[in-house]
Design a protein around this motif. Structure first.
Motif, mmCIF file in Angstrom:
data_model
loop_
_atom_site.group_PDB
_atom_site.id
_atom_site.type_symbol
_atom_site.label_atom_id
_atom_site.label_comp_id
_atom_site.label_asym_id
_atom_site.label_seq_id
_atom_site.Cartn_x
_atom_site.Cartn_y
_atom_site.Cartn_z
ATOM 1 N N GLY A 73 0.785 -1.224 0.000
ATOM 2 C CA GLY A 73 0.000 0.000 0.000
ATOM 3 C C GLY A 73 0.815 1.270 0.000
ATOM 4 O O GLY A 73 0.260 2.368 -0.088
ATOM 5 N N SER A 74 2.139 1.157 0.074
ATOM 6 C CA SER A 74 2.977 2.353 0.083
ATOM 7 C C SER A 74 3.230 2.842 -1.342
ATOM 8 O O SER A 74 3.007 2.125 -2.319
ATOM 9 N N SER A 75 3.680 4.076 -1.449
ATOM 10 C CA SER A 75 4.017 4.646 -2.754
ATOM 11 C C SER A 75 5.506 4.946 -2.806
ATOM 12 O O SER A 75 6.142 5.237 -1.782
ATOM 13 N N VAL A 76 6.063 4.857 -4.014
ATOM 14 C CA VAL A 76 7.499 5.098 -4.200
ATOM 15 C C VAL A 76 7.703 6.093 -5.331
ATOM 16 O O VAL A 76 6.924 6.136 -6.287
ATOM 17 N N LEU A 77 8.743 6.889 -5.206
ATOM 18 C CA LEU A 77 9.161 7.748 -6.307
ATOM 19 C C LEU A 77 9.983 6.883 -7.258
ATOM 20 O O LEU A 77 11.062 6.412 -6.905
ATOM 21 N N SER A 78 9.476 6.668 -8.461
ATOM 22 C CA SER A 78 10.156 5.832 -9.446
ATOM 23 C C SER A 78 11.099 6.675 -10.284
ATOM 24 O O SER A 78 10.700 7.695 -10.848
ATOM 25 N N LEU A 79 12.345 6.217 -10.366
ATOM 26 C CA LEU A 79 13.394 6.938 -11.068
ATOM 27 C C LEU A 79 13.912 6.060 -12.206
ATOM 28 O O LEU A 79 14.280 4.909 -11.986
ATOM 29 N N GLY A 80 13.912 6.593 -13.423
ATOM 30 C CA GLY A 80 14.439 5.862 -14.567
ATOM 31 C C GLY A 80 15.330 6.745 -15.413
ATOM 32 O O GLY A 80 15.096 7.949 -15.533
ATOM 33 N N THR A 81 16.366 6.145 -16.001
ATOM 34 C CA THR A 81 17.289 6.880 -16.867
ATOM 35 C C THR A 81 17.323 6.195 -18.238
ATOM 36 O O THR A 81 16.459 5.394 -18.560
ATOM 37 N N MET A 82 18.328 6.524 -19.039
ATOM 38 C CA MET A 82 18.534 5.863 -20.326
ATOM 39 C C MET A 82 19.623 4.799 -20.203
ATOM 40 O O MET A 82 20.566 4.959 -19.429
ATOM 41 N N GLY A 83 19.488 3.730 -20.997
ATOM 42 C CA GLY A 83 20.519 2.702 -21.062
ATOM 43 C C GLY A 83 20.159 1.437 -20.324
ATOM 44 O O GLY A 83 19.304 1.435 -19.434
ATOM 45 N N CYS A 84 20.814 0.329 -20.705
ATOM 46 C CA CYS A 84 20.565 -0.960 -20.058
ATOM 47 C C CYS A 84 21.731 -1.900 -20.339
ATOM 48 O O CYS A 84 22.388 -1.792 -21.377
ATOM 49 N N THR A 85 21.947 -2.838 -19.415
ATOM 50 C CA THR A 85 23.037 -3.805 -19.560
ATOM 51 C C THR A 85 22.642 -5.010 -20.396
ATOM 52 O O THR A 85 23.475 -5.874 -20.662
ATOM 53 N N MET A 86 21.361 -5.103 -20.767
ATOM 54 C CA MET A 86 20.901 -6.150 -21.687
ATOM 55 C C MET A 86 20.268 -5.497 -22.916
ATOM 56 O O MET A 86 20.049 -4.276 -22.941
ATOM 57 N N SER A 87 19.968 -6.309 -23.903
ATOM 58 C CA SER A 87 19.368 -5.795 -25.143
ATOM 59 C C SER A 87 18.164 -6.654 -25.522
ATOM 60 O O SER A 87 18.087 -7.178 -26.633
ATOM 61 N N CYS A 88 17.225 -6.792 -24.597
ATOM 62 C CA CYS A 88 16.092 -7.694 -24.789
ATOM 63 C C CYS A 88 15.202 -7.230 -25.941
ATOM 64 O O CYS A 88 14.763 -6.077 -25.970
ATOM 65 N N SER A 89 14.901 -8.143 -26.837
ATOM 66 C CA SER A 89 14.083 -7.792 -27.994
ATOM 67 C C SER A 89 12.612 -7.630 -27.636
ATOM 68 O O SER A 89 11.825 -7.137 -28.441
ATOM 69 N N PHE A 90 12.231 -8.029 -26.414
ATOM 70 C CA PHE A 90 10.847 -7.883 -25.963
ATOM 71 C C PHE A 90 10.689 -6.751 -24.961
ATOM 72 O O PHE A 90 9.627 -6.606 -24.338
ATOM 73 N N GLN A 92 9.817 -3.880 -22.647
ATOM 74 C CA GLN A 92 8.581 -3.113 -22.594
ATOM 75 C C GLN A 92 8.811 -1.694 -22.093
ATOM 76 O O GLN A 92 7.871 -0.911 -21.981
ATOM 77 N N ASN A 93 10.065 -1.362 -21.830
ATOM 78 C CA ASN A 93 10.463 0.024 -21.533
ATOM 79 C C ASN A 93 11.555 0.471 -22.511
ATOM 80 O O ASN A 93 12.431 1.249 -22.164
ATOM 81 N N TRP A 94 11.485 -0.034 -23.742
ATOM 82 C CA TRP A 94 12.577 0.140 -24.691
ATOM 83 C C TRP A 94 12.837 1.595 -25.056
ATOM 84 O O TRP A 94 13.965 1.950 -25.422
ATOM 85 N N ARG A 95 11.831 2.443 -24.930
ATOM 86 C CA ARG A 95 12.025 3.839 -25.338
ATOM 87 C C ARG A 95 13.077 4.554 -24.494
ATOM 88 O O ARG A 95 13.722 5.487 -24.972
ATOM 89 N N TYR A 289 8.141 -3.648 -28.879
ATOM 90 C CA TYR A 289 9.495 -3.468 -29.386
ATOM 91 C C TYR A 289 9.733 -4.338 -30.625
ATOM 92 O O TYR A 289 9.085 -4.128 -31.644
ATOM 93 N N GLN A 290 10.621 -5.328 -30.564
ATOM 94 C CA GLN A 290 10.929 -6.151 -31.733
ATOM 95 C C GLN A 290 10.128 -7.455 -31.790
ATOM 96 O O GLN A 290 10.341 -8.271 -32.682
ATOM 97 N N LEU A 291 9.226 -7.645 -30.834
ATOM 98 C CA LEU A 291 8.411 -8.863 -30.810
ATOM 99 C C LEU A 291 6.928 -8.538 -30.969
ATOM 100 O O LEU A 291 6.071 -9.143 -30.318
#
Length: 369
Positions: A73-90, A92-95, A289-291
């Motif tokens: 039931g708690s809320s969190v401040l979600s923080l996202g940047t650019m880049g990833c250590t994998m290159s998954c073709s599926f 869902q946050n590919w942008r 994405y690619q799938l």
């Protein structure tokens, strides 16, 4: 000395530097970025291009990560940047995960207003007030850690989530935020692909919990679909369990790629042998994405995976992104009482006395308070 610097080694046969943040362990000549697109070799040092440069900051229910046994039931401040250590073709946050940060381009994070903003604002303690009174504004496209604490407070959140793309690529930034969050009495959680190195995890300050994507139990899948390997992910999950950090695991069920009974039995048997109390979230795939040619996961396939997980001995198995599915609820494994009920990403009912079942006294594993 930064975490990135501590995890950097030099190739004795060349002037190249090896990054030790993730299991890719890229060997980089001067001027080159790693496979993540976010670690640059410049002036004989490795620099994290995504550090201080979130592209998304907004309030989320913690259930969205998903973490079902952590402060429900708690809320969190979600923080996202650019880049990833994998290159998954599926992905869902590919942008953002497959975008690459430009060190010359200032970034102002997109802040979205969510329902969590209407929740009761956290009382301001002395330490939190002192942190927020420091430099907490964005300057030259850099969002300092103090600004993250201020945003957490302003958006009425209870904690901070490093999520949406892989946090390993900005581990120094995350470590600074965790230290300030502890002083301000906010908790911190990670959503990760599990491809960080053990050495990197050992250098991180203590955090509350982590959800790891165990994308498949096939090394071939990881190599073909994700540009990675399975074994380092398994080693990270084992390490987190040994260290006592609260851990939940998610598998995105993709038709014809990772959803066979044989593979799901192998995955859940391994996880249950590690601990039957690790929650396992089965996520329904949607084409992206690619799938885009792969169909949605049928609800029946999710139910089948849940049955396999329970047969393996896992006590807490969830259909986490199917709103209204009864398998979103947490039930006492002893007496069957619904302990935590959910609809979508919202917790609607909690029947716990601290961390114990109100009917039989069973202790529910997790982080409650």
């Amino acid at each position: 000395m930064t975490l990135t610097t501590q995890l950097t080694t030099r190739d004795p046969a060349s002037a190249r530097l090896r990054c030790g943040l993730c299991a890719q362990r890229c060997l980089l000549p001067e001027g080159q970025v790693g496979r993540c697109g976010a670690i640059l070799h410049h002036n004989d040092q490795l620099h994290a291009l995504a550090a201080g440069r979130p592209v998304v900051l907004h309030a989320d229910p913690i259930e969205r990560k998903p973490l079902y046994h952590v402060f429900p039931g708690s809320s969190v401040l979600s923080l996202g940047t650019m880049g990833c250590t994998m290159s998954c073709s599926f992905c869902q946050n590919w942008r953002i995960a497959h975008a690459r940060p430009d060190p010359e381009e200032p970034i102002i994070p997109i802040t979205l207003e969510h329902a969590a903003l209407s929740r009761t604002r956290k009382p301001i303690g002395t330490s939190c007030s002192a942190i927020c009174n420091r430099q907490s504004t964005i300057v030259n496209g850099i969002t300092p850690p103090e600004a993250i604490i201020r945003a957490t407070l302003d958006q009425g959140c209870n904690g901070i989530a490093f999520t949406y793309n892989e946090p390993t690529i900005y581990l120094d930034y995350a470590a600074e935020i965790i230290q300030l969050a502890q002083a301000a009495e906010f908790f911190c959680i990670f959503k990760s692909n599990g491809y960080m190195t053990i050495e990197a995890l050992e250098l991180l300050p203590r955090f509350a919990a982590i959800n790891i994507d165990l994308k498949s139990f096939s090394d071939s899948f990881y190599r073909r679909i994700c540009g990675a390997r399975l074994q380092p992910v398994l080693e990270v999950i084992e390490y987190l369990q040994r260290r006592g950090i609260w851990l939940e695991v998610t598998t995105l069920l993709i038709p014809r790629l990772n959803d066979s009974d044989e593979e799901l039995r192998a995955l859940t048997n391994w996880l249950a042998a590690l601990s039957p109390e690790i929650p396992w979230h089965v996520w329904r795939f949607h084409p992206d994405y690619q799938l885009t040619h792969v169909p949605w996961t049928h609800v029946n396939a999710v139910e089948r995976a849940i049955s396999i997980g329970r047969a393996a001995g896992l006590r807490y198995v969830y259909a986490s992104n199917i709103p209204g599915d009864p398998n979103q609820h947490t039930r006492c494994p002893t007496c069957g009482t619904p302990l935590i009920e959910r609809i979508g990403n919202s917790t609607t009912s909690i029947r716990l006395n601290g961390d114990r079942c109100t009917a039989c006294g069973w202790t529910l594993p997790g982080r409650f308070g």
